[in-house]
Design a protein around this motif. Structure first.
Motif, PDB file in Angstrom:
ATOM      1  N   LEU A 524     -58.781 -45.254 -29.999  1.00 60.34           N
ATOM      2  CA  LEU A 524     -57.758 -45.398 -28.973  1.00 60.34           C
ATOM      3  C   LEU A 524     -57.759 -46.811 -28.401  1.00 60.34           C
ATOM      4  CD1 LEU A 524     -58.109 -42.047 -27.002  1.00 60.34           C
ATOM      5  CD2 LEU A 524     -56.348 -42.676 -28.638  1.00 60.34           C
ATOM      6  N   PRO A 525     -56.593 -47.328 -28.041  1.00 61.91           N
ATOM      7  CA  PRO A 525     -56.536 -48.665 -27.443  1.00 61.91           C
ATOM      8  C   PRO A 525     -57.004 -48.625 -25.985  1.00 61.91           C
ATOM      9  CG  PRO A 525     -54.358 -47.704 -27.493  1.00 61.91           C
ATOM     10  CD  PRO A 525     -55.268 -46.721 -28.185  1.00 61.91           C
ATOM     11  N   ILE A 526     -57.454 -49.760 -25.506  1.00 63.90           N
ATOM     12  CA  ILE A 526     -57.882 -49.863 -24.122  1.00 63.90           C
ATOM     13  C   ILE A 526     -56.643 -49.987 -23.229  1.00 63.90           C
ATOM     14  CG2 ILE A 526     -59.189 -51.217 -22.460  1.00 63.90           C
ATOM     15  CD1 ILE A 526     -60.939 -49.759 -24.427  1.00 63.90           C
ATOM     16  N   SER A 527     -56.533 -49.092 -22.245  1.00 58.65           N
ATOM     17  CA  SER A 527     -55.448 -49.147 -21.269  1.00 58.65           C
ATOM     18  C   SER A 527     -56.030 -49.451 -19.896  1.00 58.65           C
ATOM     19  CB  SER A 527     -54.686 -47.820 -21.236  1.00 58.65           C
ATOM     20  OG  SER A 527     -54.141 -47.522 -22.492  1.00 58.65           O
ATOM     21  N   LYS A 528     -55.182 -49.916 -19.000  1.00 59.57           N
ATOM     22  CA  LYS A 528     -55.622 -50.273 -17.661  1.00 59.57           C
ATOM     23  C   LYS A 528     -55.268 -49.170 -16.670  1.00 59.57           C
ATOM     24  CE  LYS A 528     -57.366 -54.339 -18.499  1.00 59.57           C
ATOM     25  NZ  LYS A 528     -58.809 -54.592 -18.303  1.00 59.57           N
ATOM     26  N   VAL A 529     -56.252 -48.760 -15.873  1.00 59.00           N
ATOM     27  CA  VAL A 529     -56.047 -47.846 -14.760  1.00 59.00           C
ATOM     28  C   VAL A 529     -56.580 -48.529 -13.502  1.00 59.00           C
ATOM     29  CG1 VAL A 529     -56.105 -45.762 -16.158  1.00 59.00           C
ATOM     30  CG2 VAL A 529     -58.236 -46.684 -15.249  1.00 59.00           C
ATOM     31  N   THR A 530     -56.356 -47.919 -12.340  1.00 65.65           N
ATOM     32  CA  THR A 530     -56.719 -48.548 -11.075  1.00 65.65           C
ATOM     33  C   THR A 530     -57.598 -47.620 -10.257  1.00 65.65           C
ATOM     34  OG1 THR A 530     -54.587 -49.687 -11.089  1.00 65.65           O
ATOM     35  CG2 THR A 530     -55.804 -49.681  -9.027  1.00 65.65           C
ATOM     36  N   MET A 531     -58.690 -48.181  -9.736  1.00 61.00           N
ATOM     37  CA  MET A 531     -59.561 -47.444  -8.822  1.00 61.00           C
ATOM     38  C   MET A 531     -59.006 -47.586  -7.413  1.00 61.00           C
ATOM     39  SD  MET A 531     -62.255 -45.578  -8.617  1.00 61.00           S
ATOM     40  CE  MET A 531     -62.738 -44.773  -7.100  1.00 61.00           C
ATOM     41  N   THR A 532     -58.582 -46.463  -6.803  1.00 59.20           N
ATOM     42  CA  THR A 532     -57.979 -46.471  -5.476  1.00 59.20           C
ATOM     43  C   THR A 532     -58.771 -45.574  -4.536  1.00 59.20           C
ATOM     44  OG1 THR A 532     -56.522 -44.591  -5.902  1.00 59.20           O
ATOM     45  CG2 THR A 532     -55.740 -46.776  -6.583  1.00 59.20           C
ATOM     46  N   SER A 533     -58.314 -45.501  -3.291  1.00 59.93           N
ATOM     47  CA  SER A 533     -58.988 -44.661  -2.298  1.00 59.93           C
ATOM     48  C   SER A 533     -58.837 -43.181  -2.609  1.00 59.93           C
ATOM     49  CB  SER A 533     -58.426 -44.963  -0.906  1.00 59.93           C
ATOM     50  OG  SER A 533     -57.025 -44.722  -0.880  1.00 59.93           O
ATOM     51  N   LYS A 534     -57.819 -42.806  -3.374  1.00 63.63           N
ATOM     52  CA  LYS A 534     -57.626 -41.403  -3.754  1.00 63.63           C
ATOM     53  C   LYS A 534     -58.387 -41.038  -5.013  1.00 63.63           C
ATOM     54  CE  LYS A 534     -53.025 -40.580  -1.838  1.00 63.63           C
ATOM     55  NZ  LYS A 534     -51.633 -40.167  -2.165  1.00 63.63           N
ATOM     56  N   GLY A 535     -58.580 -41.972  -5.895  1.00 61.66           N
ATOM     57  CA  GLY A 535     -59.203 -41.732  -7.188  1.00 61.66           C
ATOM     58  C   GLY A 535     -58.687 -42.740  -8.195  1.00 61.66           C
ATOM     59  N   ILE A 536     -58.832 -42.435  -9.454  1.00 57.03           N
ATOM     60  CA  ILE A 536     -58.376 -43.331 -10.513  1.00 57.03           C
ATOM     61  C   ILE A 536     -56.902 -43.044 -10.775  1.00 57.03           C
ATOM     62  CG2 ILE A 536     -58.677 -43.967 -12.929  1.00 57.03           C
ATOM     63  CD1 ILE A 536     -61.611 -43.151 -12.647  1.00 57.03           C
ATOM     64  N   ARG A 537     -56.072 -44.062 -10.611  1.00 52.03           N
ATOM     65  CA  ARG A 537     -54.629 -43.890 -10.690  1.00 52.03           C
ATOM     66  C   ARG A 537     -54.105 -44.352 -12.045  1.00 52.03           C
ATOM     67  NH1 ARG A 537     -51.939 -47.292  -6.449  1.00 52.03           N
ATOM     68  NH2 ARG A 537     -52.157 -48.925  -8.046  1.00 52.03           N
ATOM     69  N   LEU A 538     -53.195 -43.528 -12.603  1.00 54.34           N
ATOM     70  CA  LEU A 538     -52.532 -43.844 -13.868  1.00 54.34           C
ATOM     71  C   LEU A 538     -51.040 -43.597 -13.696  1.00 54.34           C
ATOM     72  CD1 LEU A 538     -52.565 -44.450 -16.970  1.00 54.34           C
ATOM     73  CD2 LEU A 538     -52.919 -41.997 -17.316  1.00 54.34           C
TER      74      LEU A 538
END
Length: 719
Positions: A524-538
Motif C-alpha cells: 500500500l502507498p503511504i498516505s497522510k493523516v492528521t493527529m488531532t484533539s479528537k483522534g487521527i483524522r482522515l
C-alpha cells in the motif's frame, strides 16, 4: 550397453559402413559377429552386413553408435482381425517363400560371408520363382522387424495417390445435375496448370491478408482481375465463358494450400495464438504444487450497481479482481471496486490474498472458520497482465515480497486460462442472474436498459461474490483427481479446497506467509493523516482511535499545541481501520474507526468518494432562496427603523446619563412585559396602581434598617 535383436542403431564413421540407421538381425557370440541391415528408403536391394563385437563396442564408447528408432508403416500396426482376407493371403504366400531360409540358424552368416550363395538359387528353383523375388521379400522382412506383417502388401501410394494429373481434352469431374430436362447445363472446362497459377496468385492477393475472407469474394475478384478478357468476349459472342467454375476453384485452393496455412493466413497472429493454435498441454503442466503460481486478472463485472447512500443513483459496473492458485483452482483472493484495472486496485487484490479471510468475510456479515477459506499465503510466482503490473511500483513493491513476477504477453489471455475461466464460472452461476446485469453482451436495440434495473450496492455484490467463491472452492473438478494421487489416497472429493488442504498438510506446497502489517506496508502507498484533539483524522470527516498507551496524551498535545501529520496505510476495501505509523521509529499500528464516524464503518472507498462528491455538490447548489432573501430584507428594515427612531429620540447631556439607572429600567421593562402578557382590560385599569405599589414597597425596603446583634469574637490561641 547391451545390443538386442531388432534394435535400431545410428552408426557413424564405422569402417565398411555408410552413416545411417541399421537394424540388428542376428547375434553370433561364438564368432564375435553382429549382423545388421541398412534401413534406407530406396528400391535398390540391400544385403545384410557383419560387424565385429569389438568394433561395435568401440563405437559405443566413443559415441559413434547411438540407440535410435524406426517407424513402421501404419498398415503393419494392426491386429489379425482387422486385416482383410486378401491381404492375409498375400502375406502368407510371401512368407512361405522364405520360411525355410529364415529358419536356418546359419543362413545370415553364410549370406554375409559368401557373395553368391547357392542356397538362395536352389530355394528359388524349388518354389518356381526367381532369385530377385526372394531377395525383395527378404528385404521387406529384415527392414520392417522380421515378422509376418512386414510382408503385408503396401497400397498406400497405389493409383498415384497425392499426385496431380495432367489435364486432357475430356472434361473431368461430375457434371452439373439439373432437375428440369428443358435446361442444358454448360459443359465447363478442365482446370489447367496456368489456371492453378492464377488460383494461387489470386488467393495470395485477395484471400491471405490476415483476415477472414469468403472464397466466393476471392473468386469474384479473381475473375475480374485475371479472366476479364474472356468474360467480355463471351458476353459479346453470346456464349458461355470458358473459365474455371467456383467448385473447381474451391477444390484446387484446398489442394494447393495446406489447411494450416489457410487458417493461419486468414487471421492475425494474436487471434491465432489465442483461439486457433494447437494446444500444447494442460494449463497446470508447469505447476507442481499449490503456491507454485498464482494467476491475477481483472474484468468489468456484467452488472450495474447503485450507491449505498442513495439507491436511485447508478454508479456503473464495478471491476472485480480474482487471484487463483493455478494448481488447485482455488480462488485465494478477491477484490471488488469502482476502480479501473490498475496497480491501485491490483495491489488490493494481492493484500486480500495474503491476509486472513475469516476477518474479511466477517466485514460483510458472513461467518466462516479459517478452514473454510484457508488462503492467506504468498506464492512462489505471480502471473499477471501487463496493464497493472508492468510499472515501477509493481517491480519495487511486489517483487521483493513475492519473489518472481511473470508478465503475460499482450493479447494472450489464454496464458492465464485458469483465472479467465473463473470469471466465466462466476458470470454463469451468479452475475448473469442478478438485476441490472448486462449478461455479457452489448446493448441490442429494443432491449431494456439494464441500468434501470440496477438494485445492488457494491457491498451487496461483494457479499454475493464471496458466497459464490466459497461455493466454487467446494465444487468438484474432475481434472484435479488426475493431477495428484494425494486426493485419491485421502478418499476426498476432488474440490479445490480439499486439494489445497491435502497438499498443505503433506507439506507439498510452495506457499509462504508474512505478517499482515508487513504485507500492507510493502504494497500500500503511504498516505497522510492528521493527529488531532479528537483522534487521527482522515478525509476531514473520519476519525480513528488507537489502543496505544500514549494516545490520549497525544490528543491533549494536539489540542493545545496544534495537530501534526502522520503516515498511514489505507485499505480501500474497508474504511473501518487503517494502519498508522504513530511514532517516527515505529512500525504501523492498526487504528479503528471511532464511534463519531460510525456512518462510514465497513464502507468501500467508492462510497467515501461518493459522500465527498455529494457534499461538494450540495455546497455548490446552496444558493439564497426567496425566503432567505425576504428574511435578509426584513432584518435590514428592522435595523433601519431602529436607527431612525434612535435619531428622533431627545438628545442627552452626557454619556453617563444614557447608562445610569439601568437596573431600575430593567425592572420596569420586566414588569411591563409581565403586564403585557395579561388581559388588555386588566392591564388598562391596574397598570399605574400596581407600579406605584411596587415603587412604594421598594422605597420602604430601602428606608427600613434592622440592627442585628453582633457575634462576640472569641480570641483564638495562635499557639
Amino acid at each position: 550397453m547391451q545390443v538386442e535383436l531388432n534394435s535400431i542403431w545410428q552408426l557413424k564413421d564405422l569402417d565398411g559402413l555408410n552413416d545411417g540407421l541399421y537394424r540388428v538381425l542376428q547375434l553370433y557370440p561364438q564368432d564375435q559377429i553382429v549382423i545388421v541391415f541398412p534401413l534406407v528408403d530406396s528400391k535398390t536391394l540391400q544385403r545384410p552386413i557383419k560387424v565385429g563385437f569389438e568394433q561395435l563396442n568401440e563405437a559405443l564408447r566413443v559415441g559413434k553408435a547411438h540407440l535410435s528408432s524406426y517407424e513402421l508403416p501404419y498398415y503393419q500396426l494392426q491386429s489379425e482381425a482387422n486385416i482383410s482376407a486378401s491381404h492375409l493371403a498375400k502375406r502368407n504366400e510371401k512368407y512361405s517363400l522364405i520360411a525355410d531360409l529364415i529358419s536356418s540358424p546359419r543362413f545370415l552368416l553364410d549370406l554375409v560371408e559368401q557373395p553368391r550363395i547357392k542356397l538362395v538359387s536352389l530355394h528359388a528353383k524349388k518354389h518356381n520363382t526367381y532369385v530377385q523375388n526372394l531377395y525383395r521379400v527378404l528385404n521387406l522382412y529384415w527392414k520392417y522387424g522380421q515378422e509376418k506383417n512386414a510382408l503385408l502388401p503396401s497400397y498406400k501410394n497405389s493409383g498415384g495417390r497425392g499426385k496431380s494429373r495432367v489435364a486432357g481434352t475430356k472434361k473431368r469431374g461430375s457434371p452439373v445435375q439439373l432437375s428440369c430436362p428443358s435446361f442444358q447445363a454448360p459443359e465447363g472446362v478442365n482446370t489447367t496448370e496456368s489456371d492453378k497459377v492464377l488460383f494461387i496468385r489470386a488467393m495470395k492477393q485477395f484471400g491471405l491478408k490476415g483476415e477472414k475472407v469468403r472464397y466466393s469474394r476471392v473468386y469474384d475478384k479473381m475473375l475480374k482481375e485475371y479472366y476479364s478478357d474472356e468474360l467480355i468476349a463471351a458476353e459479346a459472342e453470346s456464349r458461355n465463358a470458358l473459365i474455371p467454375s467456383y467448385r473447381a476453384f474451391i477444390y484446387w485452393i484446398k489442394k494447393l494450400f495446406p489447411a494450416e496455412k489457410l487458417i493461419r493466413k486468414q487471421t492475425n497472429q494474436g487471434d491465432f495464438d489465442r483461439n486457433k493454435r494447437g494446444l500444447r498441454g494442460a494449463a497446470t503442466d508447469h505447476t507442481e504444487v499449490p503456491g507454485s503460481c498464482f494467476e491475477l486478472d481483472a474484468t468489468v463485472l456484467d452488472v450495474h450497481i447503485v450507491s449505498e447512500f442513495q439507491r436511485n443513483h447508478v454508479l456503473g459496473r464495478p471491476t472485480v479482481y480474482c487471484v487463483v492458485d493455478k494448481e488447485s483452482r482455488m480462488i485465494v483472493g478477491l477484490h471488488v471496486s469502482m476502480e479501473y484495472a490498475s496497480w491501485r486496485a491490483g495491489r488490493q487484490a494481492l493484500i486480500n490474498s495474503f491476509t486472513s479471510k475469516k476477518e474479511y468475510c466477517a466485514e460483510f456479515g458472513i461467518e466462516i472458520e479459517e478452514d473454510d477459506w484457508p488462503c492467506n499465503h504468498i506464492p512462489q510466482r505471480l502471473l499477471c497482465d501487463r496493464g497493472e503490473f508492468i510499472c515501477k511500483d509493481a517491480e519495487d513493491l511486489a517483487v521483493p515480497l513475492i519473489g518472481h513476477l511473470s508478465i503475460a504477453p499482450p493479447y494472450r489471455a489464454e496464458l492465464k486460462g485458469i483465472v479467465e475461466h473463473r470469471f466465466n464460472i462466476l458470470n454463469e452461476k451468479l452475475v448473469h442472474e442478478l438485476l441490472g446485469t448486462t449478461k455479457g453482451r452489448s446493448y441490442i436495440r429494443s432491449d431494456k436498459d439494464p441500468r434501470l434495473d440496477a438494485t445492488f450496492t457494491l457491498r451487496e455484490i461483494t457479499k454475493l461474490l464471496i458466497d459464490e467463491v466459497l461455493e466454487h472452492n467446494s465444487s468438484i473438478f474432475k481434472d484435479l483427481a488426475k493431477q495428484s494421487a494425494l486426493i485419491i489416497e485421502s478418499n476426498l472429493p476432488p474440490t479445490p479446497l480439499n486439494y489445497w488442504k491435502v497438499h498443505v498438510e503433506a507439506q507439498r506446497h510452495a506457499l509462504s506467509r508474512v505478517d499482515e502489517a508487513h504485507a500492507r506496508s510493502r504494497l500500500l502507498p503511504i498516505s497522510k493523516v492528521t493527529m488531532t484533539s479528537k483522534g487521527i483524522r482522515l478525509n476531514d470527516q473520519m476519525y480513528y482511535d488507537s489502543s496505544h498507551s500514549d494516545f490520549n496524551d497525544w490528543k491533549v498535545i494536539a489540542r493545545n499545541n496544534g495537530s501534526w501529520p502522520l503516515e498511514a496505510l489505507i485499505d480501500h476495501d474497508n474504511s473501518s481501520f487503517i494502519y498508522v505509523r504513530l511514532e517516527k521509529e515505529s512500525g504501523f499500528t492498526r487504528c479503528n474507526l471511532m464511534r463519531e464516524s460510525v456512518n462510514f464503518s465497513h464502507r468501500h472507498q467508492a462510497d467515501i468518494l461518493f459522500f465527498e462528491d455529494w457534499i461538494k455538490l450540495e455546497k455548490s447548489k446552496a444558493k439564497p432562496t426567496a425566503k432567505s432573501i425576504e428574511r435578509y430584507q426584513r432584518r435590514n428594515q428592522v435595523i433601519k427603523s431602529a436607527k431612525e427612531e434612535l435619531a428622533q429620540a431627545p438628545s442627552l447631556d452626557s454619556k453617563s446619563e444614557r447608562t445610569n439607572g439601568m437596573k431600575a429600567r430593567r425592572r420596569e421593562a420586566i414588569l411591563a412585559q409581565r403586564l403585557g402578557e395579561e388581559k388588555p382590560e386588566l392591564k388598562q385599569e391596574n397598570s399605574f396602581s400596581e407600579f406605584d405599589v411596587y415603587k412604594e414597597h421598594s422605597d420602604h425596603k430601602k428606608q427600613k434598617v434592622v440592627s442585628m446583634l453582633k457575634r462576640k469574637q472569641v480570641e483564638r490561641d495562635e499557639n
